[in-house]
Enzyme design. Structure first.
Site, mmCIF file in Angstrom:
data_model
loop_
_atom_site.group_PDB
_atom_site.id
_atom_site.type_symbol
_atom_site.label_atom_id
_atom_site.label_comp_id
_atom_site.label_asym_id
_atom_site.label_seq_id
_atom_site.Cartn_x
_atom_site.Cartn_y
_atom_site.Cartn_z
ATOM 1 N N HIS A 157 -31.832 22.892 26.869
ATOM 2 C CA HIS A 157 -30.646 22.509 26.393
ATOM 3 C C HIS A 157 -30.553 22.787 25.050
ATOM 4 O O HIS A 157 -31.392 22.221 24.346
ATOM 5 C CB HIS A 157 -30.047 21.249 26.794
ATOM 6 C CG HIS A 157 -29.093 20.837 26.317
ATOM 7 N ND1 HIS A 157 -27.617 20.770 26.874
ATOM 8 C CD2 HIS A 157 -28.527 20.232 25.037
ATOM 9 C CE1 HIS A 157 -26.626 20.493 26.043
ATOM 10 N NE2 HIS A 157 -27.209 20.056 24.857
ATOM 11 N N CYS A 158 -29.940 23.603 24.391
ATOM 12 C CA CYS A 158 -29.870 24.014 23.078
ATOM 13 C C CYS A 158 -28.786 23.320 22.396
ATOM 14 O O CYS A 158 -27.429 23.438 22.774
ATOM 15 C CB CYS A 158 -29.446 25.545 22.788
ATOM 16 S SG CYS A 158 -29.683 26.121 21.196
#
Length: 421
Positions: free
Chosen positions: A274-275
């Site tokens: 998850h960025c």
């Protein structure tokens, strides 16, 4: 006729103008009334003035009221809610960069403290597993503000030509286009409607659900796999792989290499990570565009930093001008450009590390999530201080790994692009 007229009047009342909205209590309100009828804030201020202790829930109530009332007028559907995490980068970044341009020592202090504050806020929000628009706002505003300073401060100096300005503009445009594409569906694992056996409606919410949602009712789709697993009297058990891949939150069986993101609350095909900088997961559907976003940004940033240093430090070599540029602080405009070049260099260094990790993982056909799990369980071979992680499970050679990576998005039917937030 009276009923029809009454119905039309009710429909007119339900239509919201650009400055109206429905608050968290379901009442109609107006953006101009942001400071009216705020009992929670009045009570907190009253207790503060009387030096009385605050209630345990008073600060959370005040924060909820403030976040609910800060709205932006919108043409359709009334005023839109503004996430407060967007605001700090818009205020702090220009203020800190202009402050750092006054003196060399102030610049060192600001450019040292700024990454530390960002990392602290990252670990603070990451520990709570909550979504925030702070990092996306910081990334977009940094890109836009650096381009604005390049056009308004560097280009008028005459050392940058129109062709070079066009090259930087194209790089910024390509970065934004690939970012928009990356914000699409990362490859969410959805329930197969053909496998649904029946739908059960519960009129009392389970213990782990909010009882006020949907009046306490909840619909649960039962698949054949769930039905087998819930029949204790038949003595049947799920297979080991089915139990391991079953997601109790999304109520789906995850395909191989899929994972559940606790921040987004969904299961994603071939989940990498998850960025926070794009406020989205990186999965099978958008991993290629995520890599292209990094490449376009880094190329544009490195080229822009070279043009800025060539303009403010013409006597120095571009490779050494960042470390030694005499007389740059004698003029505020040159100092501001030099400070922004340093800021871009810090950001570029962090993203270069991220790109390096991504390239190595793709070369070994391993995702960031799989690498972390393998290192934690000590089932992978690591080298170069943990940069290279080889699980030996999915790797089929360098060429085959990159071919699989570049073609994996073609197997999915993507949905339409979503908003940047």
């Amino acid at each position: 006729m009276k009923k029809r007229a009454k119905r039309e009047e009710e429909e007119k009342e339900e239509v919201l103008c650009c400055c109206e909205y429905v608050n968290r209590h379901g009442e109609r309100s107006h953006v101009a009334a942001c400071c009216c009828d705020c009992e929670d804030l009045d009570d907190a201020c009253d207790r503060f003035l009387k030096r009385e202790p605050q209630k345990p829930e008073s600060l959370s109530h005040v924060a909820a009221v403030v976040s609910d009332r800060i709205r932006v007028p919108w043409f359709w559907g009334g005023a839109r809610k503004l996430d407060l995490s967007i605001v700090p980068p818009l205020v702090l970044l220009p203020a800190l960069l202009h402050l750092a341009a006054f003196h060399f020592l102030i610049g060192v202090l600001v450019l040292t403290a700024l990454p530390g504050l960002v990392l602290w806020y990252y670990f603070f929000t990451h520990r709570k597993k909550g979504r925030t628009l702070f990092f996306l706002s910081l990334a977009l505003f940094s890109l836009g503000y650096m381009y604005y300073l390049f056009v308004s401060e560097v280009f008028p100096r005459g050392d940058v030509g129109e062709a070079e300005l066009a090259a930087v503009s194209i790089g910024v445009g390509l970065t934004l286009l690939t970012l928009i594409y990356t914000k699409r569906d990362p490859g969410i694992v959805r329930l197969d409607q053909q496998a649904v056996h029946s739908t059960v409606t519960y009129y009392s919410a389970p213990p782990d659900k909010d009882s006020s949602f949907n009046g306490g009712m909840q619909e649960v789709s039962m698949t054949a796999v769930q039905r087998i697993g819930s029949s204790e009297q038949e003595g049947l058990e799920l297979k080991e792989s089915g139990r391991r891949n079953w997601c109790s939150v999304c109520r789906v069986v995850r395909p191989p290499r899929a994972g559940h993101c606790r921040i987004c609350g969904v299961c994603v095909l071939r989940l990498d990570h998850h960025c926070v900088w794009i406020n989205n997961c990186v999965g099978q559907a958008n991993h290629v565009s995520f890599l292209l976003t990094l490449v376009f940004f880094l190329l544009t940033s490195l080229y822009g930093i070279g043009l800025v240093l060539r303009s403010v430090c013409p006597q120095q070599n571009v490779l050494t001008a960042l470390l030694y540029c005499p007389g740059v602080y004698t003029q505020y405009s040159s100092a501001l450009c030099f400070t922004c070049a340093w800021y871009c260099s810090i950001v570029t260094g962090g993203l270069l590390h991220l790109l390096l990790v991504q390239v190595i993982n793709i070369s070994y056909n391993v995702t960031e999530r799989e690498a972390r799990v393998a290192l934690r369980e000590k089932t992978a071979r690591s080298a170069c201080w943990g940069l290279v992680v080889d699980t030996g499970v999915h790797s089929r050679g360098l060429w085959s790994n990159w071919t699989e990576f570049m073609s994996m998005g073609d197997k999915l039917k993507l949905s339409s692009p979503t908003d940047l937030v």
